[in-house]
Design an enzyme around this catalytic site. Structure first.
Site, PDB file in Angstrom:
ATOM      1  N   GLN A 101       0.846  -1.188   0.000  1.00  0.00           N
ATOM      2  CA  GLN A 101       0.000   0.000   0.000  1.00  0.00           C
ATOM      3  C   GLN A 101       0.886   1.245   0.000  1.00  0.00           C
ATOM      4  O   GLN A 101       1.677   1.462   0.920  1.00  0.00           O
ATOM      5  CB  GLN A 101      -0.930   0.052   1.208  1.00  0.00           C
ATOM      6  CG  GLN A 101      -1.957   1.186   1.063  1.00  0.00           C
ATOM      7  CD  GLN A 101      -2.797   1.410   2.296  1.00  0.00           C
ATOM      8  OE1 GLN A 101      -2.281   1.807   3.333  1.00  0.00           O
ATOM      9  NE2 GLN A 101      -4.095   1.155   2.180  1.00  0.00           N
ATOM     10  N   TYR A 188      -6.267  11.000   3.805  1.00  0.00           N
ATOM     11  CA  TYR A 188      -4.868  11.254   3.484  1.00  0.00           C
ATOM     12  C   TYR A 188      -4.746  11.960   2.126  1.00  0.00           C
ATOM     13  O   TYR A 188      -5.732  12.405   1.557  1.00  0.00           O
ATOM     14  CB  TYR A 188      -4.073   9.960   3.566  1.00  0.00           C
ATOM     15  CG  TYR A 188      -4.063   9.371   4.965  1.00  0.00           C
ATOM     16  CD1 TYR A 188      -3.650  10.139   6.062  1.00  0.00           C
ATOM     17  CD2 TYR A 188      -4.495   8.066   5.211  1.00  0.00           C
ATOM     18  CE1 TYR A 188      -3.658   9.622   7.347  1.00  0.00           C
ATOM     19  CE2 TYR A 188      -4.505   7.549   6.498  1.00  0.00           C
ATOM     20  CZ  TYR A 188      -4.091   8.328   7.563  1.00  0.00           C
ATOM     21  OH  TYR A 188      -4.109   7.816   8.849  1.00  0.00           O
ATOM     22  N   ARG A 235      -7.744   2.130  -2.781  1.00  0.00           N
ATOM     23  CA  ARG A 235      -8.633   2.072  -1.614  1.00  0.00           C
ATOM     24  C   ARG A 235      -9.296   3.427  -1.386  1.00  0.00           C
ATOM     25  O   ARG A 235      -8.654   4.467  -1.406  1.00  0.00           O
ATOM     26  CB  ARG A 235      -7.861   1.658  -0.367  1.00  0.00           C
ATOM     27  CG  ARG A 235      -8.770   1.473   0.859  1.00  0.00           C
ATOM     28  CD  ARG A 235      -8.032   0.903   2.047  1.00  0.00           C
ATOM     29  NE  ARG A 235      -8.696  -0.295   2.539  1.00  0.00           N
ATOM     30  CZ  ARG A 235      -8.718  -0.671   3.814  1.00  0.00           C
ATOM     31  NH1 ARG A 235      -8.084   0.038   4.725  1.00  0.00           N
ATOM     32  NH2 ARG A 235      -9.346  -1.751   4.185  1.00  0.00           N
ATOM     33  N   GLY A 331      -9.835  -6.955   9.511  1.00  0.00           N
ATOM     34  CA  GLY A 331      -8.684  -6.309  10.128  1.00  0.00           C
ATOM     35  C   GLY A 331      -8.391  -6.810  11.528  1.00  0.00           C
ATOM     36  O   GLY A 331      -7.473  -7.600  11.747  1.00  0.00           O
ATOM     37  N   ARG A 332      -9.165  -6.359  12.499  1.00  0.00           N
ATOM     38  CA  ARG A 332      -8.912  -6.733  13.889  1.00  0.00           C
ATOM     39  C   ARG A 332      -8.908  -8.249  14.092  1.00  0.00           C
ATOM     40  O   ARG A 332      -8.031  -8.770  14.794  1.00  0.00           O
ATOM     41  CB  ARG A 332      -9.942  -6.071  14.812  1.00  0.00           C
ATOM     42  CG  ARG A 332      -9.844  -4.548  14.855  1.00  0.00           C
ATOM     43  CD  ARG A 332     -10.973  -3.963  15.718  1.00  0.00           C
ATOM     44  NE  ARG A 332     -10.948  -2.502  15.762  1.00  0.00           N
ATOM     45  CZ  ARG A 332     -11.555  -1.722  14.887  1.00  0.00           C
ATOM     46  NH1 ARG A 332     -12.233  -2.262  13.872  1.00  0.00           N
ATOM     47  NH2 ARG A 332     -11.492  -0.411  14.998  1.00  0.00           N
TER      48      ARG A 332
END
Length: 385
Positions: A101, A188, A235, A331-332
């Site tokens: 990424q 971002y 993404r 994810g988690r």
């Protein structure tokens, strides 16, 4: 087997993926210092989770100005490339497929993280709010701090940034990655160009939606010229609910998110990108994406569609069965369960996440989570003793 829809092979670019379970980009802040270099510990962490059908590295900054948090890895120096080689070799040894990424935080940074203590760079000189940077040195060291006021990029500097994305893609291939994902989410840099909240430019990079998408288009074109469209993903984080206004840290809430992100996805379609990854709101009781949006994503994009959020195996399987997703990221659960696909397939219970060890530190909370078989063996040994 539980949830068989998640275990049907699927083609992604040049790769036949063994399942539809994705290990997504997850910032862990454990690169070696100085130099923000991936290490043997990082390699072990990724290799443990290489049973995922597809993996994306944690965000790796494309240049020193792209950093917003201490101890995150980069991909612009030879030492960083060599560090990532350890990761890709370890993942490939386990039969995994992994993309890098490519990350630039833009305004979500602090002068303490910037070369020479300069201001962060951004489309416009608008300070980020409801988001934090993490600094290692200076006042507030070791803490989350408000981002510094950024300065506006010149057109010439924007062109240089496009070239830096292309160079980062070259570096990713040198490091052994199978492809790259452009981070255009979470508020971002690329997201800052797309959003009317953070982009107040009056030149060809601002104003209309098509102008605000120009930076995304140019970055995609430059990266495709390096890696090819079959090794590119992007993404996004489209947010729809008015309650998301208090959750700006995961993205920027547009006046018409449906139009904004369908148009952004059409940019990917025209470039022939391999996939689009949609990161949904993931806090408790977060609203689901509108089904109309999911259906329009399918209409607009012929590549693979990945969704990430607080998905259970059941919800993920339903999304795949409905042909609204090709792959689903966890994810988690993947942080706490290195053998997550096997646990899902067998309906085995999951380890609990250790929230205190998510960011920074050592192997604790990174590589010390047991697989199900290891946990069973440990319990058996305790009973036998």
């Amino acid at each position: 087997m539980k949830h068989p829809a998640l275990f049907k092979p699927v083609q992604l670019g040049q790769h036949t993926l063994r399942n539809r379970i994705v290990f997504p980009p997850l910032t862990r802040q454990r690169s070696a210092q100085p130099g923000d270099i991936a290490t043997d510990l990082n390699a072990r962490y990724y290799a443990q989770r290489a049973s995922a059908g597809f993996m994306i590295s944690e965000g790796t900054q494309i240049e020193p100005r792209g950093q917003g948090y201490a101890w995150t890895p980069g991909i612009y120096s030879d030492a960083q490339i060599d560090g990532w080689k350890k990761v890709t070799e370890a993942v490939h040894a386990q039969g995994g497929v992994i993309f890098a990424q490519l990350w630039h935080v833009g305004r979500v940074s602090h002068c303490a993280l910037q070369p020479n203590g300069d201001a962060p760079v951004a489309p416009s000189a608008i300070q980020a709010v409801k988001v934090k940077a993490f600094i290692e040195t200076g006042p507030g060291a070791g803490k989350l701090v408000d981002p510094s006021m950024p300065r506006e990029l010149t057109v010439g500097e924007i062109k240089e940034l496009v070239a830096l994305y292309a160079q980062a893609a070259r570096n990713a291939l040198r490091a052994g990655f199978d492809g790259v994902e452009i981070h255009a989410a979470n508020g971002y840099l690329v997201n800052q160009f797309i959003s009317s909240h953070s982009n107040h430019r009056r030149d060809e990079y601002g104003g209309s939606l098509q102008n605000r998408l120009r930076f995304l288009r140019e970055v995609i074109e430059a990266v495709v010229a390096v890696v090819g469209p079959e090794r590119l993903g992007v993404r996004f984080t489209p947010l729809f609910s008015s309650t998301d206004q208090d959750r700006v840290y995961i993205g920027l809430v547009e006046g018409n998110p449906h139009e904004t992100y369908i148009e952004a996805i059409r940019v990917l379609e025209r470039a022939g990108a391999a996939y689009v990854s949609i990161a949904e709101a993931d806090w408790d009781n977060a609203p689901e994406l509108p089904e109309a949006f999911r259906r329009d994503v399918r209409k607009a994009f012929s590549g693979r569609v990945i969704y990430a959020g607080r998905y259970t195996a059941e919800r993920a399987a339903r999304l795949v069965e409905a042909d609204l997703a090709d792959l689903v990221a966890f994810g988690r659960p993947f942080i706490a369960n290195p053998d997550l696909p096997e646990r899902i397939a067998n309906g085995w219970p999951l380890n609990e996440l250790k929230a205190a060890t998510l960011y920074g530190g050592d192997e604790r909370g990174l590589t010390d989570y047991p697989t199900y078989s290891q946990a069973v063996s440990l319990v058996t040994d305790e009973v036998m003793s």
